[in-house]
Motif scaffolding. Structure first.
Motif, mmCIF file in Angstrom:
data_model
loop_
_atom_site.group_PDB
_atom_site.id
_atom_site.type_symbol
_atom_site.label_atom_id
_atom_site.label_comp_id
_atom_site.label_asym_id
_atom_site.label_seq_id
_atom_site.Cartn_x
_atom_site.Cartn_y
_atom_site.Cartn_z
ATOM 1 N N SER A 428 34.434 -21.950 -26.699
ATOM 2 C CA SER A 428 35.594 -22.804 -26.421
ATOM 3 C C SER A 428 36.314 -22.283 -25.180
ATOM 4 O O SER A 428 36.953 -21.235 -25.213
ATOM 5 C CB SER A 428 36.524 -22.782 -27.639
ATOM 6 N N LYS A 430 38.930 -23.325 -23.474
ATOM 7 C CA LYS A 430 40.397 -23.266 -23.408
ATOM 8 C C LYS A 430 40.950 -21.997 -24.055
ATOM 9 O O LYS A 430 42.019 -21.530 -23.701
ATOM 10 C CB LYS A 430 41.023 -24.488 -24.077
ATOM 11 N N THR A 431 40.200 -21.417 -25.016
ATOM 12 C CA THR A 431 40.720 -20.246 -25.725
ATOM 13 C C THR A 431 40.972 -19.099 -24.752
ATOM 14 O O THR A 431 41.979 -18.410 -24.841
ATOM 15 C CB THR A 431 39.740 -19.812 -26.828
ATOM 16 N N GLU A 449 32.043 -25.313 -24.509
ATOM 17 C CA GLU A 449 32.779 -26.429 -25.108
ATOM 18 C C GLU A 449 34.031 -26.668 -24.285
ATOM 19 O O GLU A 449 34.865 -25.770 -24.128
ATOM 20 C CB GLU A 449 33.102 -26.115 -26.569
ATOM 21 N N ILE A 451 37.382 -29.279 -23.015
ATOM 22 C CA ILE A 451 38.260 -30.381 -23.444
ATOM 23 C C ILE A 451 38.872 -31.112 -22.260
ATOM 24 O O ILE A 451 39.747 -31.955 -22.430
ATOM 25 C CB ILE A 451 39.379 -29.888 -24.396
ATOM 26 N N ASN A 472 34.810 -32.385 -25.907
ATOM 27 C CA ASN A 472 35.512 -32.600 -27.157
ATOM 28 C C ASN A 472 36.987 -32.851 -26.873
ATOM 29 O O ASN A 472 37.437 -32.730 -25.735
ATOM 30 C CB ASN A 472 35.332 -31.349 -28.041
ATOM 31 N N HIS A 557 31.614 -34.102 -36.068
ATOM 32 C CA HIS A 557 32.381 -32.903 -35.758
ATOM 33 C C HIS A 557 33.442 -32.710 -36.826
ATOM 34 O O HIS A 557 34.214 -33.607 -37.131
ATOM 35 C CB HIS A 557 33.038 -33.064 -34.377
ATOM 36 N N HIS A 559 36.446 -30.024 -37.793
ATOM 37 C CA HIS A 559 37.169 -28.912 -37.189
ATOM 38 C C HIS A 559 38.559 -28.808 -37.808
ATOM 39 O O HIS A 559 39.450 -29.576 -37.487
ATOM 40 C CB HIS A 559 37.262 -29.138 -35.671
ATOM 41 N N GLY A 599 36.023 -24.633 -34.334
ATOM 42 C CA GLY A 599 36.448 -23.228 -34.240
ATOM 43 C C GLY A 599 37.560 -22.957 -35.230
ATOM 44 O O GLY A 599 37.554 -23.497 -36.330
ATOM 45 N N GLY A 600 38.525 -22.127 -34.819
ATOM 46 C CA GLY A 600 39.672 -21.867 -35.678
ATOM 47 C C GLY A 600 39.499 -20.728 -36.650
ATOM 48 O O GLY A 600 40.279 -20.589 -37.582
ATOM 49 N N TRP A 601 38.476 -19.888 -36.433
ATOM 50 C CA TRP A 601 38.271 -18.755 -37.336
ATOM 51 C C TRP A 601 38.964 -17.510 -36.820
ATOM 52 O O TRP A 601 38.863 -17.175 -35.644
ATOM 53 C CB TRP A 601 36.779 -18.465 -37.516
ATOM 54 N N GLU A 634 31.690 -23.627 -32.782
ATOM 55 C CA GLU A 634 32.466 -23.552 -31.540
ATOM 56 C C GLU A 634 33.512 -22.455 -31.597
ATOM 57 O O GLU A 634 34.716 -22.719 -31.553
ATOM 58 C CB GLU A 634 33.146 -24.897 -31.269
ATOM 59 N N GLY A 636 36.159 -19.744 -30.640
ATOM 60 C CA GLY A 636 36.980 -19.370 -29.489
ATOM 61 C C GLY A 636 37.577 -18.015 -29.807
ATOM 62 O O GLY A 636 37.034 -16.968 -29.469
ATOM 63 N N LYS A 637 38.664 -18.049 -30.572
ATOM 64 C CA LYS A 637 39.356 -16.791 -30.852
ATOM 65 C C LYS A 637 38.514 -15.840 -31.701
ATOM 66 O O LYS A 637 38.699 -14.622 -31.622
ATOM 67 C CB LYS A 637 40.704 -17.059 -31.510
ATOM 68 N N TYR A 737 44.654 -16.923 -27.318
ATOM 69 C CA TYR A 737 45.733 -17.761 -26.783
ATOM 70 C C TYR A 737 46.872 -16.944 -26.182
ATOM 71 O O TYR A 737 47.637 -17.458 -25.366
ATOM 72 C CB TYR A 737 46.217 -18.744 -27.855
HETATM 73 C C1 LIG Z 1 40.126 -25.033 -29.322
HETATM 74 C C2 LIG Z 1 38.859 -25.535 -29.800
HETATM 75 C C3 LIG Z 1 37.914 -24.652 -30.363
HETATM 76 C C4 LIG Z 1 38.132 -23.173 -30.525
HETATM 77 O O1 LIG Z 1 39.181 -22.879 -31.394
HETATM 78 P P1 LIG Z 1 39.560 -21.346 -31.709
HETATM 79 O O2 LIG Z 1 40.781 -21.475 -32.561
HETATM 80 O O3 LIG Z 1 39.865 -20.674 -30.430
HETATM 81 O O4 LIG Z 1 38.427 -20.750 -32.426
HETATM 82 C C5 LIG Z 1 36.715 -25.180 -30.777
HETATM 83 N N1 LIG Z 1 36.460 -26.503 -30.673
HETATM 84 C C6 LIG Z 1 37.345 -27.374 -30.155
HETATM 85 C C7 LIG Z 1 37.004 -28.812 -30.072
HETATM 86 C C8 LIG Z 1 38.578 -26.922 -29.704
HETATM 87 O O5 LIG Z 1 39.463 -27.791 -29.213
#
Ligand SMILES: *Cc1c(COP(=O)(O)O)cnc(C)c1O
Length: 748
Positions: A428, A430-431, A449, A451, A472, A557, A559, A599-601, A634, A636-637, A737
């Motif tokens: 990801s 943006k992370t 990935e 955005i 995405n 997808h 998420h 993502g979001g883990w 996906e 990121g963090k 972030y």
């Molecule tokens: C931000 C984002 C991620 C990554 O999220 P993290 O919290 O950093 O793991 C993955 N997929 C999409 C579509 C996102 O917008």
């Protein structure tokens, strides 16, 4: 004995009542001529006015009472042959210490109380019952945060006495802790406990010197907003539990009333919430149903037969009653503190908080807590920082930590063994859009990935091929260009976006290999994705999917950030979403070829929960989606959060009263904007040997350089005494972030 005289304490009878009234009413039924003396510590305890009390013995508030003298008076009362039934937990605890055992004191001894202290593990074990998972606040914040994630942020913060606070996000933990610690003068005995959904019930009992006199089961039928019983059904205790209870009561030598509070989960298993060392406030409800437990207690203590119990029903309800005030006990006007409506005067009836503070003041309070575990690679990387030349504040990339982090994900993904589908990670952007991280992602076989079209350009500039880019989010075509890059996969965020995309394909926009849709499973509150719970939206989605070009692979997808909703909840949504994909396939006559779990883990959860379960998760996806060919994660963090540390220098050390300290550092929330969202591990350099040591938990704070109230970088830490102006600290876990959302502020 000429007259039966019973002192009954705890008379508050508001929405969160004490049991004094219920005990008195039960005794009155059994002993119509007994002298009942109501005892309380606040003229605001409404039960003072209950007409069945023959006398009222109103004491000064607990903070004014001379406790030694009061204990002497109570001993005199007991010596004179009168009985004492306490309805207040803290009074019970104090009596056990100050008055000790007396045959006429119908309350448990100190040793008995110790065995039932919250979270009542000993009692539960003896009874063969479970206790919901809990963790003491003496653990590191890092571990407390992990506990909350593991239990889906459905967690209570509880203290040794009354009260529990619901915790739904990280900031709640600090607030609830501060509030309970302040009210009840405790810190080390606070703990977090997982919420168990289910129906609440209680066992109430009465015992004298280890002999179980009687007990009953009460299932709540109606509760108040505070969760207090408003109606209940009363029945006999099942034989096996009865036997275990009798044994436990004997072993601990219990005297007095007690209430075992439990919750029965959906599978029917009972979990112990607490063991209260007194009768419950609804005790008269049990009396009405044929179990007069206070009468059994008095009867056993003095040998005067009680009038037989008569059951008039199997259930009871509560009502609100008006009674005239007692002569000589005028009701005072509302206190000023309650005029604002925020601090009701009767919140802690009978001054229990005041007594807690007096009892607590005598205890040694342990304030230094554990330090979080710090990975070796992180310590290794920090060691390479040159103390004299490192600019501060600065975000430092931890090389080895970063390399290992990307390799770990790559290895996890490559180790999934399945015939049906390929498994890929997509970084990801943006992370943290740092070019070095993008290059590492590419070298480790990640997709990218993106955005926005700007992120697409960044990925291309770091060597990603266009077909390795996953688009995405709701703004993927921004900023608008005449030839947007479509990448290898596009996931739409709404049906409208899908309709628009199909139109653009017809007008010549290149068609990617995969076109997918972000799904919002029912019950999830999110601004993203197609709401599957809305029938019309679902129908429109089905219609639109039928129009996809035939050579396009359909993607789904899912998420939802597990760091916010918790890991157990995430897995249940994962499984639910797979089922929804099956429903979509059946209705739209399509096949899902790509499943993308977003993502979001939190990094530790990714490593300790998702990775070990990945093989099984992919297999479940293959079983549900027979045409699945590509499974995407996906992160990121999960990959980059540990990869950077913000290095700061101490500007000022402030020693506060009570031994606590605060330091002001040259970093700020401009460099660590996520300071409050989750705990960051803080390390301090030890100049003697050049090692970095993790700060333990404590009562100290790290403040930022900004002239802003919010600029607090760490709370509840313990600062080493050696820290002085110029000392170095590392604020770790700042690679996600904290970095990408850092901002310029107060630099002129
Ligand atoms: C931000 C984002 C991620 C990554 O999220 P993290 O919290 O950093 O793991 C993955 N997929 C999409 C579509 C996102 O917008």
């Amino acid at each position: 004995m000429t007259e039966l005289r019973v002192y009954v304490s705890g008379l508050y009878s508001g929405p969160n009542p004490s049991p004094g009234l219920g005990v008195a009413r039960s005794l009155r039924v059994a002993y119509p001529r007994a002298i009942l003396v109501g005892v309380d510590y606040s003229s605001r305890s409404s039960g003072l006015h209950w007409p069945e009390f023959d006398e009222i013995w109103l004491q000064r508030p607990w903070d004014e009472l001379h406790l030694g003298e009061y204990a002497r008076q109570i001993r005199g009362i007991l010596d004179s042959g009168a009985l004492w039934v306490s309805g207040l937990d803290l009074e019970t605890i104090w009596l056990a210490q100050a008055v000790r055992a007396h045959p006429n004191l119908l309350a448990p001894r100190a040793e008995s109380l110790r065995t039932v202290a919250k979270p009542a593990v000993e009692a539960a074990e003896a009874l063969g019952l479970g206790v919901p998972p809990f963790v003491h606040l003496s653990g590191s914040d890092w571990d407390l945060h992990a506990f909350c994630r593991r239990h889906d942020w459905k967690v209570w913060l509880k203290g040794p006495y009354y009260e529990a606070r619901r915790v739904a996000q990280w900031s709640d933990v600090g607030e609830a802790r501060a509030e309970l610690a302040q009210t009840w003068a405790v810190t080390s005995e606070l703990f977090l406990q997982a919420h168990v959904p289910g129906n609440e019930e209680s066992i109430v009992l009465s015992a004298l010197r280890g002999r179980l006199l009687g007990c009953a089961r009460m299932v709540k039928r109606e509760v108040t907003a505070e969760g207090k019983t408003w109606a209940g059904g009363v029945s006999a205790v099942p034989a096996d539990l009865l036997q275990a209870l009798a044994q436990f009561v004997e072993i601990v030598g219990w005297t007095g009333g007690a209430e075992l509070e439990m919750v029965r989960d959906a599978a029917g298993a009972p979990w112990v919430l607490e063991w209260n060392p007194r009768f419950p406030a609804w005790i008269y409800g049990a009396t009405l149903c044929g179990w007069n437990l206070p009468a059994l207690l008095v009867e056993a203590a003095v040998g005067v037969p009680a009038a037989p119990s008569v059951a008039s029903a199997r259930e009871f309800v509560r009502v609100v009653l008006e009674v005239p005030t007692r002569t000589g006990f005028p009701v005072s006007p509302l206190p000023e503190t309650s005029a604002d409506g925020f601090r009701p005067a009767s919140k802690h009836p009978s001054g229990m908080a005041l007594l807690a503070r007096r009892l607590g003041a005598r205890r040694d309070v342990e304030t230094v807590r554990e330090a979080p575990e710090v990975p070796r690679s992180m310590l290794f990387d920090l060691r390479s920082i040159d103390e004299r030349t490192v600019p501060t504040p600065s975000a430092v990339l931890l090389q080895r930590t970063t390399a290992e982090s990307f390799e770990r994900v790559a290895s996890a993904v490559s180790h999934v063994r399945t015939e049906c589908t390929q498994v890929r990670a997509a970084y990801s952007i943006k992370t943290n859009p740092d070019a070095a991280l993008l290059r590492l992602a590419r070298q480790n076989g990640f997709l990218a990935e993106a955005i926005s079209q700007m992120e697409v350009q960044k990925a291309l500039s770091q060597g990603f091929a266009a077909e390795d880019i996953v688009l995405n989010g709701p703004g993927k075509w921004w900023p608008a260009t005449s030839e947007p890059v479509v990448g290898g996969a596009v996931f739409v965020d709404s049906v409208g976006e899908m309709e628009h995309l199909l139109e653009r394909f017809r007008n010549g926009l290149p068609v990617p290999r995969i076109v997918g849709v972000r799904l919002r499973p029912p019950g999830v509150s999110s601004r993203f994705g197609v709401d599957l719970a809305d029938y019309e939206t679902f129908e429109r989605l089905v219609t639109t999917l039928a129009l996809l070009p035939s050579d396009v692979m359909l993607g789904a997808h899912f998420h939802v950030p597990s760091s916010m909703i918790g890991t157990q909840h995430w897995w249940s949504l994962y499984n639910a979403t797979l089922r929804w994909c099956g429903v979509l396939e059946a209705n739209a006559n399509v096949s899902v070829g790509c499943f993308d779990i977003g993502g979001g883990w939190f990094p530790d959860d990714f490593a300790r929960d998702l990775v070990p379960s990945l093989q099984a998760a992919v297999e479940r996806a293959c079983a549900r989606l027979p045409r699945l060919r590509l499974f995407v994660l996906e992160p990121g963090k999960a990959v980059v959060q540990p990869c950077l540390a913000v290095i700061v220098r101490v500007l000022e050390v402030r020693r506060l009263a009570e031994g606590a300290a605060e330091i002001v550092v040259d970093g700020s929330i401009a460099e660590l904007p996520e300071a409050r969202s989750y705990p960051h591990r803080v390390l301090a350099l030890r100049p003697a040997d050049g090692e970095w040591e993790a700060l333990r938990g404590g009562e100290d704070r790290v403040l930022g350089r900004l002239c802003m109230e919010d600029d607090v970088l760490a709370t509840r830490v313990s600062l080493p005494h050696r820290l002085q102006r110029g000392s170095l600290l590392a604020l770790c876990d700042a690679g996600a972030y904290d970095r990408s959302m850092s901002f310029q502020f107060a630099r002129g």
